[in-house]
Design a protein around this motif. Sequence first.
Motif, PDB file in Angstrom:
ATOM      1  N   GLU A  72       2.089   6.540  -6.859  1.00 15.60           N
ATOM      2  CA  GLU A  72       1.013   7.395  -7.404  1.00 15.60           C
ATOM      3  C   GLU A  72       1.339   8.875  -7.179  1.00 15.60           C
ATOM      4  O   GLU A  72       1.180   9.712  -8.073  1.00 15.60           O
ATOM      5  N   MET A  73       1.820   9.175  -5.963  1.00 16.81           N
ATOM      6  CA  MET A  73       2.089  10.590  -5.641  1.00 16.81           C
ATOM      7  C   MET A  73       3.252  11.131  -6.464  1.00 16.81           C
ATOM      8  O   MET A  73       3.198  12.259  -6.954  1.00 16.81           O
TER       9      MET A  73
ATOM     10  N   GLN B 184      -1.228  10.545   6.302  1.00 14.94           N
ATOM     11  CA  GLN B 184      -1.779   9.230   6.647  1.00 14.94           C
ATOM     12  C   GLN B 184      -0.658   8.204   6.847  1.00 14.94           C
ATOM     13  O   GLN B 184      -0.710   7.382   7.757  1.00 14.94           O
ATOM     14  N   LEU B 185       0.360   8.294   6.011  1.00 11.53           N
ATOM     15  CA  LEU B 185       1.466   7.336   6.097  1.00 11.53           C
ATOM     16  C   LEU B 185       2.307   7.529   7.363  1.00 11.53           C
ATOM     17  O   LEU B 185       3.113   6.687   7.717  1.00 11.53           O
TER      18      LEU B 185
ATOM     19  N   THR C 236      -2.281  12.189   2.001  1.00 10.84           N
ATOM     20  CA  THR C 236      -1.770  10.807   1.928  1.00 10.84           C
ATOM     21  C   THR C 236      -0.454  10.690   2.704  1.00 10.84           C
ATOM     22  O   THR C 236      -0.239   9.707   3.435  1.00 10.84           O
ATOM     23  N   CYS C 237       0.418  11.679   2.549  1.00 10.08           N
ATOM     24  CA  CYS C 237       1.698  11.632   3.274  1.00 10.08           C
ATOM     25  C   CYS C 237       1.450  11.664   4.785  1.00 10.08           C
ATOM     26  O   CYS C 237       2.122  10.963   5.545  1.00 10.08           O
TER      27      CYS C 237
ATOM     28  N   LYS D  14       1.037   3.960  -2.999  1.00 10.23           N
ATOM     29  CA  LYS D  14       0.681   5.372  -2.726  1.00 10.23           C
ATOM     30  C   LYS D  14       1.836   6.283  -3.129  1.00 10.23           C
ATOM     31  O   LYS D  14       1.626   7.330  -3.737  1.00 10.23           O
TER      32      LYS D  14
ATOM     33  N   ASN E 248       0.840  -1.216   0.000  1.00  3.37           N
ATOM     34  CA  ASN E 248       0.000   0.000   0.000  1.00  3.37           C
ATOM     35  C   ASN E 248       0.867   1.255   0.000  1.00  3.37           C
ATOM     36  O   ASN E 248       0.627   2.187  -0.769  1.00  3.37           O
ATOM     37  N   THR E 249       1.907   1.246   0.862  1.00  6.50           N
ATOM     38  CA  THR E 249       2.791   2.422   0.941  1.00  6.50           C
ATOM     39  C   THR E 249       3.476   2.638  -0.405  1.00  6.50           C
ATOM     40  O   THR E 249       3.537   3.758  -0.921  1.00  6.50           O
TER      41      THR E 249
ATOM     42  N   GLU F  71      -4.408  16.371  -1.876  1.00  8.66           N
ATOM     43  CA  GLU F  71      -4.441  14.904  -1.878  1.00  8.66           C
ATOM     44  C   GLU F  71      -3.102  14.321  -1.421  1.00  8.66           C
ATOM     45  O   GLU F  71      -3.054  13.400  -0.607  1.00  8.66           O
ATOM     46  N   ILE F  72      -2.023  14.872  -1.965  1.00  6.63           N
ATOM     47  CA  ILE F  72      -0.692  14.324  -1.655  1.00  6.63           C
ATOM     48  C   ILE F  72      -0.339  14.544  -0.192  1.00  6.63           C
ATOM     49  O   ILE F  72       0.139  13.634   0.490  1.00  6.63           O
TER      50      ILE F  72
END
Length: 402
Positions: A294-295, A343-344, A340-341, A291, A287-288, A336-337
């Motif tokens: 994608e980023m 969240q990680l 997501t960062c 992600k 998943n990481t 979005e980026i």
Amino acid sequence: MYADLKIKRDVYGTEEHQMLRETIREYLKQHVLPYREEWEEQGFCSREAWLKAGELGLLNISLSEAYGGGGLDFSFSALLIEEMSRAFADSPGISMHSDIVGPYIERYGSETLKQKYLPKMATGEAIGSLGMTEPSTGSDVQAIQTNAVDKGDYWLLNGSKTFITIGYTSDFTIVACKTRPNTPQQGISLLVVDADSEGFSKGKPFKKIGLKTSDTCELFFEDVKVPKENILGEEGKGFIYMMTELPRERLTIALQAIGACEGAIEDAIKYTSERTAFGQPVAGFQNTQFKMAEMATKLQIHQVFVDKCTELLADHKLTAEQASMAKFSATDAQFEILDTCLQLHGGYGYIWEYPIARAFADSRVARIYGGTNEIMKVMIARRLFSGYYAQLKAKRKAAMAN
Ligand SMILES: Cc1cc2nc3c(=O)[nH]c(=O)nc-3n(C[C@H](O)[C@H](O)[C@H](O)COP(=O)(O)OP(=O)(O)OC[C@H]3O[C@@H](n4cnc5c(N)ncnc54)[C@H](O)[C@@H]3O)c2cc1C
């Protein structure tokens, strides 16, 4: 390695760009980042940071050398904006001062105004802000109510502005006001108003959810006598000037977004490579990896477009619609980026001392200021449907004639 993956950025390709990058990094390390918490607490950054930026040649980079500027093209400003944002530190509000306020004075100011403000702006002795938004209107600039009455040898200014970036620390503000009330866009003019003018007062810096070191405040004008010569350009042409200058402002916001995404991706690669869960680095989970892939791809795509826009602006060819595309798409990607960062990072992503927390909070406003992302789409759509709008206008005109 992330650096090897990226397309080489010709826009920042010269040795001078590299030297500037190093100066900015050193400036941030020594004069900005150590003071961030203190500035966040007080809601604005220190004058020393501005003076230091001036000393190092970091102010008015792309304005004329004749007025103390750097005499460089816009790509140097773009690099500065990105680097600051990459370190999650556009703290002093340099881009507002140098790339938005400065160009208004240089382009539309009389020789007297240029001599009075630009050299001091370049040293950091005079900080400039721009006041368009009012408590009752933001997106609809033509609905502003602040007005200035011609009193012969001065303008009598009344009204208020809100959400003004570096309004609290600035020494002067370019104020959009109606000089011919009751006529729509023709009646807007731009006046340069000194902060120490009688009747000019400021609110305290707002408590914001992000960008805490760059102050944002209200400005009030009560019977302020503004010298007649403090008008920028021609009376009544302010709206046209603002529409001409807004693409630059919008591109600066897109550039901030690119810088912040770059910083956040680098930070997330490092964090997820070090942090472990279930006996392995977080970076080891598919998943990481997906992600991050994608980023990195999303950022690369936006970077290429924003670089092209930077070149176009440097050549005075960037259109309002292209700037709107860059602003809304880059800041949506930024949102979005950064989310997501964060969240990680798990729980640590929510803790202020972690850079991603700050960057996430700072980034939220990017979809709002400089014209909301909805307004960006309105502008793009208006061009897409220009034929339809032309027909509508003709029909209305015909109906009025009957
Ligand atoms: C931190 C910060 C710094 C700022 N700095 C400055 C500055 O230095 N100088 C300055 O002049 N201003 C500044 N602003 C103001 C900023 O530019 C405005 O907040 C912005 O333009 C939106 O205006 P508004 O807040 O009045 O929202 P509104 O215009 O009231 O909009 C509210 C909502 O309605 C939507 N909306 C409005 N019209 C339409 C439409 N036609 N179609 C679809 N949706 C629409 C908007 O997109 C938004 O979602 C700043 C704001 C912030 C938060």
